[in-house]
Every structure is written in C-alpha cells, then in structure tokens.
Scaffold this motif. Structure first.
Motif, PDB file in Angstrom:
ATOM      1  N   VAL A 163       0.864  -1.186   0.000  1.00 48.05           N
ATOM      2  CA  VAL A 163       0.000   0.000   0.000  1.00 48.05           C
ATOM      3  C   VAL A 163       0.904   1.241   0.000  1.00 48.05           C
ATOM      4  CG1 VAL A 163      -1.799   1.244   1.275  1.00 48.05           C
ATOM      5  CG2 VAL A 163      -1.776  -1.270   1.263  1.00 48.05           C
ATOM      6  N   PHE A 164       0.997   1.903  -1.145  1.00 52.91           N
ATOM      7  CA  PHE A 164       1.930   3.021  -1.309  1.00 52.91           C
ATOM      8  C   PHE A 164       3.331   2.564  -0.864  1.00 52.91           C
ATOM      9  CE2 PHE A 164      -0.788   6.899  -2.047  1.00 52.91           C
ATOM     10  CZ  PHE A 164      -2.010   6.243  -2.055  1.00 52.91           C
ATOM     11  N   GLY A 165       3.644   1.283  -1.110  1.00 50.65           N
ATOM     12  CA  GLY A 165       4.833   0.669  -0.510  1.00 50.65           C
ATOM     13  C   GLY A 165       5.883   0.280  -1.534  1.00 50.65           C
ATOM     14  N   ALA A 166       6.569  -0.848  -1.269  1.00 48.24           N
ATOM     15  CA  ALA A 166       7.736  -1.229  -2.076  1.00 48.24           C
ATOM     16  C   ALA A 166       7.398  -1.421  -3.553  1.00 48.24           C
ATOM     17  CB  ALA A 166       8.350  -2.502  -1.508  1.00 48.24           C
ATOM     18  N   LEU A 167       6.145  -1.782  -3.872  1.00 47.74           N
ATOM     19  CA  LEU A 167       5.758  -1.959  -5.276  1.00 47.74           C
ATOM     20  C   LEU A 167       5.891  -0.658  -6.065  1.00 47.74           C
ATOM     21  CD1 LEU A 167       4.576  -4.201  -7.188  1.00 47.74           C
ATOM     22  CD2 LEU A 167       4.609  -4.889  -4.806  1.00 47.74           C
ATOM     23  N   TRP A 168       5.757   0.456  -5.369  1.00 45.84           N
ATOM     24  CA  TRP A 168       5.846   1.763  -6.040  1.00 45.84           C
ATOM     25  C   TRP A 168       7.308   2.220  -6.166  1.00 45.84           C
ATOM     26  CZ3 TRP A 168       3.332   6.843  -3.768  1.00 45.84           C
ATOM     27  CH2 TRP A 168       2.983   7.694  -4.821  1.00 45.84           C
ATOM     28  N   PHE A 169       8.153   1.683  -5.289  1.00 46.37           N
ATOM     29  CA  PHE A 169       9.507   2.227  -5.156  1.00 46.37           C
ATOM     30  C   PHE A 169      10.599   1.238  -5.541  1.00 46.37           C
ATOM     31  CE2 PHE A 169       6.773   4.499  -2.116  1.00 46.37           C
ATOM     32  CZ  PHE A 169       6.923   5.787  -2.614  1.00 46.37           C
ATOM     33  N   THR A 170      10.228   0.205  -6.301  1.00 46.64           N
ATOM     34  CA  THR A 170      11.194  -0.830  -6.715  1.00 46.64           C
ATOM     35  C   THR A 170      10.939  -1.134  -8.183  1.00 46.64           C
ATOM     36  OG1 THR A 170      10.923  -1.771  -4.505  1.00 46.64           O
ATOM     37  CG2 THR A 170      12.100  -3.112  -6.099  1.00 46.64           C
ATOM     38  N   ASP A 171      11.996  -1.353  -8.947  1.00 46.08           N
ATOM     39  CA  ASP A 171      11.847  -1.630 -10.375  1.00 46.08           C
ATOM     40  C   ASP A 171      10.921  -2.845 -10.579  1.00 46.08           C
ATOM     41  OD1 ASP A 171      12.086  -2.228 -13.038  1.00 46.08           O
ATOM     42  OD2 ASP A 171      14.278  -2.147 -13.076  1.00 46.08           O
ATOM     43  N   PRO A 172       9.746  -2.636 -11.202  1.00 50.93           N
ATOM     44  CA  PRO A 172       8.803  -3.758 -11.333  1.00 50.93           C
ATOM     45  C   PRO A 172       9.337  -4.898 -12.190  1.00 50.93           C
ATOM     46  CG  PRO A 172       8.007  -1.825 -12.553  1.00 50.93           C
ATOM     47  CD  PRO A 172       9.219  -1.394 -11.783  1.00 50.93           C
ATOM     48  N   ALA A 173      10.302  -4.608 -13.076  1.00 57.91           N
ATOM     49  CA  ALA A 173      10.875  -5.684 -13.901  1.00 57.91           C
ATOM     50  C   ALA A 173      11.603  -6.696 -13.012  1.00 57.91           C
ATOM     51  CB  ALA A 173      11.841  -5.090 -14.930  1.00 57.91           C
ATOM     52  N   VAL A 174      12.051  -6.248 -11.856  1.00 56.57           N
ATOM     53  CA  VAL A 174      12.747  -7.126 -10.903  1.00 56.57           C
ATOM     54  C   VAL A 174      11.755  -7.662  -9.875  1.00 56.57           C
ATOM     55  CG1 VAL A 174      14.571  -7.218  -9.152  1.00 56.57           C
ATOM     56  CG2 VAL A 174      14.870  -5.807 -11.218  1.00 56.57           C
ATOM     57  N   LEU A 175      10.910  -6.775  -9.356  1.00 59.13           N
ATOM     58  CA  LEU A 175      10.059  -7.151  -8.218  1.00 59.13           C
ATOM     59  C   LEU A 175       8.890  -8.065  -8.613  1.00 59.13           C
ATOM     60  CD1 LEU A 175       9.506  -6.981  -5.229  1.00 59.13           C
ATOM     61  CD2 LEU A 175       8.412  -4.755  -5.578  1.00 59.13           C
ATOM     62  N   LEU A 176       8.223  -7.787  -9.741  1.00 60.70           N
ATOM     63  CA  LEU A 176       7.037  -8.604 -10.088  1.00 60.70           C
ATOM     64  C   LEU A 176       7.381 -10.096 -10.247  1.00 60.70           C
ATOM     65  CD1 LEU A 176       5.087  -6.236 -12.541  1.00 60.70           C
ATOM     66  CD2 LEU A 176       4.527  -6.763 -10.153  1.00 60.70           C
ATOM     67  N   PRO A 177       8.460 -10.447 -10.976  1.00 64.18           N
ATOM     68  CA  PRO A 177       8.798 -11.873 -11.050  1.00 64.18           C
ATOM     69  C   PRO A 177       9.267 -12.436  -9.709  1.00 64.18           C
ATOM     70  CG  PRO A 177      10.139 -10.587 -12.611  1.00 64.18           C
ATOM     71  CD  PRO A 177       9.265  -9.618 -11.904  1.00 64.18           C
ATOM     72  N   ALA A 178       9.965 -11.625  -8.913  1.00 67.66           N
ATOM     73  CA  ALA A 178      10.437 -12.111  -7.599  1.00 67.66           C
ATOM     74  C   ALA A 178       9.241 -12.466  -6.717  1.00 67.66           C
ATOM     75  CB  ALA A 178      11.298 -11.049  -6.923  1.00 67.66           C
ATOM     76  N   ILE A 179       8.183 -11.661  -6.772  1.00 61.25           N
ATOM     77  CA  ILE A 179       6.973 -11.957  -5.980  1.00 61.25           C
ATOM     78  C   ILE A 179       6.327 -13.233  -6.515  1.00 61.25           C
ATOM     79  CG2 ILE A 179       4.648 -11.195  -5.389  1.00 61.25           C
ATOM     80  CD1 ILE A 179       5.730  -8.279  -5.656  1.00 61.25           C
ATOM     81  N   ARG A 180       6.181 -13.300  -7.822  1.00 60.63           N
ATOM     82  CA  ARG A 180       5.486 -14.470  -8.391  1.00 60.63           C
ATOM     83  C   ARG A 180       6.181 -15.771  -8.030  1.00 60.63           C
ATOM     84  NH1 ARG A 180       4.316 -16.926 -13.982  1.00 60.63           N
ATOM     85  NH2 ARG A 180       3.076 -18.552 -13.021  1.00 60.63           N
ATOM     86  N   GLY A 181       7.496 -15.718  -7.949  1.00 62.70           N
ATOM     87  CA  GLY A 181       8.275 -16.902  -7.587  1.00 62.70           C
ATOM     88  C   GLY A 181       8.006 -17.402  -6.180  1.00 62.70           C
ATOM     89  N   ARG A 182       7.395 -16.595  -5.333  1.00 65.84           N
ATOM     90  CA  ARG A 182       7.150 -16.985  -3.941  1.00 65.84           C
ATOM     91  C   ARG A 182       5.662 -17.096  -3.644  1.00 65.84           C
ATOM     92  NH1 ARG A 182      11.098 -19.358  -2.884  1.00 65.84           N
ATOM     93  NH2 ARG A 182       9.482 -20.335  -1.685  1.00 65.84           N
ATOM     94  N   MET A 183       4.819 -17.092  -4.698  1.00 67.22           N
ATOM     95  CA  MET A 183       3.379 -17.151  -4.446  1.00 67.22           C
ATOM     96  C   MET A 183       2.831 -18.562  -4.538  1.00 67.22           C
ATOM     97  SD  MET A 183       1.930 -13.614  -5.935  1.00 67.22           S
ATOM     98  CE  MET A 183       0.368 -13.974  -5.271  1.00 67.22           C
TER      99      MET A 183
END
Ligand code: SAM
Length: 221
Positions: free
Chosen positions: A119-139
């Motif tokens: 919520v107005f958090g790391a998703l806004w302040f981190t390169d999504p090309a790196v963060l989105l796959p990193a999240i998906r890998g742990r879901m």
C-alpha cells in the motif's frame, strides 16, 4: 542512502489513529483517505493463509490482516518504521515485522504466500521488472498480488525521482518511484504470468486525485 531517506520519511509521518470512524482498532485502507475504498477482501485470504506485505510502514494494514487469522509477514527497508510497527502491534498474534529490502527478502525466504500486498509501498519504489517476477516466484497457486498507490501524473511514466523533505537537510532526499497508467501495470502483470488482472483508479471521496489499485492472481488452482 535510500534507507536513511525512508527513516527520514518515517519520522515525519504521524501514526495511524488509535481507532477508525467505526471505533475499530484495526482496519485495511488501500487509499490515502480515511475509511474509503475496499478493504482486505481484495486479498481473498482467511484463517490459515499466509500473507506478505512489502513496504509496511508502521504496520496498520498488516496488523489488520493478522487479526483476520492470517499469518502475516511484513517487511520494510526503514528501521524506524519497523521499530514503530513492532511496538504498536506487539499484542497481535501471527504478525512478524522484518527490516528488509523487498527483493532481498523474497530471494531469501522459503514461504509460498497466499497473498502479497503493498500500500503506497515497495511496489511503487522498486523496479517492477525485478520485483514482479520475484513476488510471483514466492506465491502459492492461486495466490493474489494486490497493490495501491497514487496514480501517475499524465505524461510522467517510468522511473521518477520522488523527494522526501527534512527540516535537517538543505536539500530534499531522493528515492526512485515507478509510475505507470493502469493498462501498463495490467500488461506488466500479465506478461509476468499473473492472471485475472485488474487495474483501475478508486475515485477520491471529494474529487481530486484518487488511488490506483492493481491486482492479479498466480495461476494454478
Ligand atoms: C510511502 S511509505 C508507505 C508505508 C505504508 N505502506 C503505509 O501505507 O503507510 C513507503 C514505505 O515503503 C518502504 N520501502 C520503500 N522501498 C522499499 C523496498 N524496496 N523494500 C522494502 N520497503 C521499502 C519505505 O521504507 C516506506 O516505509
């Protein structure tokens, strides 16, 4: 530098009130307005699930999710935020706060999360090309990713400089922020493999700037 910028931000930010307008001690708020917009139901989790918040600040939303019977892990780069969160929510079960950078945490942990939120958090302040796959890998299969932040200003897309002012510094501190239109966020989630993706703006209660809310699901149920 970034960590100290976020500590500066944390010191300037008032804690959430003790209760909301309904007298509740915990609640979920995706928006910048009190008691406005959808709540934790967006995450689709209940007792027995495990959730992760990225960039939890002082932990009010994570505490609410834990109060629903969900094991909730919340990470934030800022030690000031994490200390305040641990102190305020010490009596909430199944809630852990860690001072960690989001991508580092995801690379090191071995959980499968039923929901990941920001919520107005790391998703806004981190390169999504790196963060989105990193999240998906742990879901977990069928797990939900949901995040909110202020919508982009027209024409200002991609990596932007965001400024944090401090009375102790002559110049504002700078952090990076990634701004996109809803359709671009939706396309990025789809390209990363998320399904049932939705992205749109929750209107502000009295006009003005609303809140972008994006969510999608890990396939596999
Ligand atoms: C604008 S604040 C929002 C805090 C909280 N979610 C709220 O709604 O009050 C952004 C938070 O994200 C954290 N943050 C920014 N980048 C991060 C990252 N890469 N990993 C973890 N936390 C991060 C900051 O330390 C800060 O506490």
């Amino acid at each position: 530098m970034t960590g100290s910028a976020w500590d500066t931000y944390a010191r300037s930010k008032r804690p959430r009130p003790e209760v909301n307008s309904c007298g509740e001690r915990t609640w979920f708020n995706w928006t910048q307005f009190p008691d406005h917009g959808p709540g934790a139901e967006v995450l689709g989790v209940g007792p027995g699930a495990t959730a992760l918040e990225l960039g939890c600040g002082k932990g009010g939303n994570a505490a609410h999710v834990a109060r629903l019977g969900v094991r909730c892990i919340a990470v934030d780069l800022s030690g000031v935020q994490v200390q305040a969160a641990r102190k305020r929510w010490a009596d909430v079960d199944d809630l852990e706060f860690h001072q960690r950078e989001a991508v580092d945490y995801l690379g090191a942990c071995d959980y499968r999360f039923d929901a990941v939120f920001s919520v107005f958090g790391a998703l806004w302040f981190t390169d999504p090309a790196v963060l989105l796959p990193a999240i998906r890998g742990r879901m977990a299969p069928g797990g939900v990713l949901a995040f909110s932040h202020r919508p982009a200003f027209a024409g200002c897309y991609g990596c932007q400089a965001a400024f944090i002012s401090s009375p102790d510094a002559a110049e504002p501190l700078v952090v990076q922020r990634w701004d996109y239109e809803p359709k671009v966020w939706a396309d990025m989630l789809t390209e990363t493999g998320y399904v049932n993706v939705q992205a749109g703006v929750i209107e502000a209660p009295h006009g003005g700037v609303g809140t972008l809310l994006v969510h999608g699901q890990n396939p596999g149920v």
